[in-house]
Scaffold this motif. Sequence first.
Motif, PDB file in Angstrom:
ATOM      1  N   ARG A   1       0.830  -1.204   0.000  1.00 23.08           N
ATOM      2  CA  ARG A   1       0.000   0.000   0.000  1.00 23.08           C
ATOM      3  C   ARG A   1       0.870   1.261   0.000  1.00 23.08           C
ATOM      4  O   ARG A   1       0.562   2.260   0.648  1.00 23.08           O
ATOM      5  N   THR A   2       1.964   1.153  -0.743  1.00 17.89           N
ATOM      6  CA  THR A   2       2.915   2.255  -0.871  1.00 17.89           C
ATOM      7  C   THR A   2       3.227   2.483  -2.350  1.00 17.89           C
ATOM      8  O   THR A   2       3.397   1.529  -3.100  1.00 17.89           O
TER       9      THR A   2
ATOM     10  N   ASP B   1      -0.625  12.791  -3.213  1.00 15.43           N
ATOM     11  CA  ASP B   1      -0.736  12.285  -1.853  1.00 15.43           C
ATOM     12  C   ASP B   1      -2.170  12.393  -1.340  1.00 15.43           C
ATOM     13  O   ASP B   1      -2.652  11.517  -0.617  1.00 15.43           O
TER      14      ASP B   1
ATOM     15  N   ALA C   1      -4.048   9.128  -0.052  1.00 15.82           N
ATOM     16  CA  ALA C   1      -4.487   9.048   1.345  1.00 15.82           C
ATOM     17  C   ALA C   1      -5.967   8.692   1.440  1.00 15.82           C
ATOM     18  O   ALA C   1      -6.386   7.987   2.373  1.00 15.82           O
ATOM     19  N   GLU C   2      -6.766   9.159   0.482  1.00 16.66           N
ATOM     20  CA  GLU C   2      -8.191   8.842   0.479  1.00 16.66           C
ATOM     21  C   GLU C   2      -8.430   7.340   0.362  1.00 16.66           C
ATOM     22  O   GLU C   2      -9.467   6.838   0.804  1.00 16.66           O
ATOM     23  N   GLN C   3      -7.465   6.630  -0.239  1.00 16.23           N
ATOM     24  CA  GLN C   3      -7.580   5.178  -0.427  1.00 16.23           C
ATOM     25  C   GLN C   3      -6.627   4.404   0.488  1.00 16.23           C
ATOM     26  O   GLN C   3      -6.323   3.238   0.236  1.00 16.23           O
ATOM     27  N   SER C   4      -6.148   5.087   1.525  1.00 16.37           N
ATOM     28  CA  SER C   4      -5.253   4.474   2.532  1.00 16.37           C
ATOM     29  C   SER C   4      -3.939   3.991   1.941  1.00 16.37           C
ATOM     30  O   SER C   4      -3.378   2.976   2.368  1.00 16.37           O
ATOM     31  N   TYR C   5      -3.434   4.728   0.936  1.00 10.75           N
ATOM     32  CA  TYR C   5      -2.095   4.481   0.403  1.00 10.75           C
ATOM     33  C   TYR C   5      -1.163   5.579   0.887  1.00 10.75           C
ATOM     34  O   TYR C   5      -1.601   6.688   1.207  1.00 10.75           O
ATOM     35  N   ARG C   6       0.122   5.280   0.931  1.00 12.20           N
ATOM     36  CA  ARG C   6       1.111   6.291   1.287  1.00 12.20           C
ATOM     37  C   ARG C   6       2.117   6.428   0.156  1.00 12.20           C
ATOM     38  O   ARG C   6       2.262   5.529  -0.676  1.00 12.20           O
TER      39      ARG C   6
END
Length: 335
Positions: free
Chosen positions: A60-61, A82, A86-91
């Motif tokens: 998830r990166t 970003d 972030a809305e999809q819980s990725y960094r």
Amino acid sequence: MPTIKDVALRAGVSRSTVSRVMNNQPYVDEEKRKAVKQAMKELGYLPNSSAQRLRGTETRTIAVLVSRIVNPFFSAIVDAMDEVAAEQSYRLILCNTRGSANQELHFLQLLRTKQVDGLILASLVNDWETIAPYTDYGPIVICNEYPRQSDGVPVVTIDQSKAMYEATVHLLKKGYKQIAYCNPITKTESDAVISPLAQDRYLGFCQAMEEAGMHMYGECLFLGHSLEDGRNIFKQMVCLANRPDAILTGSDEVAAGIIAEAKAAGWKIPDDLAIVGFDNQPHATLIEPELTTIHQPVQEMGRAAMERMLALLRKESPPPLATYLEAPLLARKST
């Protein structure tokens, strides 16, 4: 990309021996161990231990490669990416290549070793033939700069040629005749590279000049991408026998450098020199006079690139291969 088989052939050992050396297992002849390590070094082989650990598991990166994070254009585009991630819980992992081909390849290894799920290229240094093999290891999206051929990889950018054509027409309609031009460059460790993006902008400039029956003089063509480049370009212009009455630049940073140096020399903008920037960075309206510039839709570009990446990771229907966003000219007081 080299494989275990390639290492085994170079070292003159079996693949099982290579595997034992990579996993630091005992009972391997020391000479063979040295031969394997030497072969790995010569071939540039990277043990894919991360891939083994993460097989079947998402990180998830997403890695984002830029050339100069100090450039407000790149900081804004990364911020937009970003926000969507972030809305999809990725960094995100921000990778600053500094125009280094080797550094770019180093960061591409993040995809190969499965330390990231995908990779977005907001700048390019290596040719596409060098980068293309990394698409075997995960999705890549190209944003802003682009190669001539991208082998089905999604590209999000603007119509560079159209944008510069319209900026040139703007100056011609204003009555400027001796128009100088500054091409943006990608600086590498040893050279300055004219990218397809820069080539397309120059084509737009040439088309507008030719349609107007205007001549282009080689002495009025410059290269640059930074504030300091802009200062140096002005110093070169004042030494010309036929001084330009206007200049199109490849970035607002170059334009700001030219304006600062021109004002220090007592020139009036736009009476003595009209200036057009590119990007519409925040400082474009803080410069005196306010800068005429081409508005790059940075937020939209960053968001669109990340949305395409997330669609690829979710294995949804393929995103558009090429997306061209509008980049209008914003006429202000510098022209």
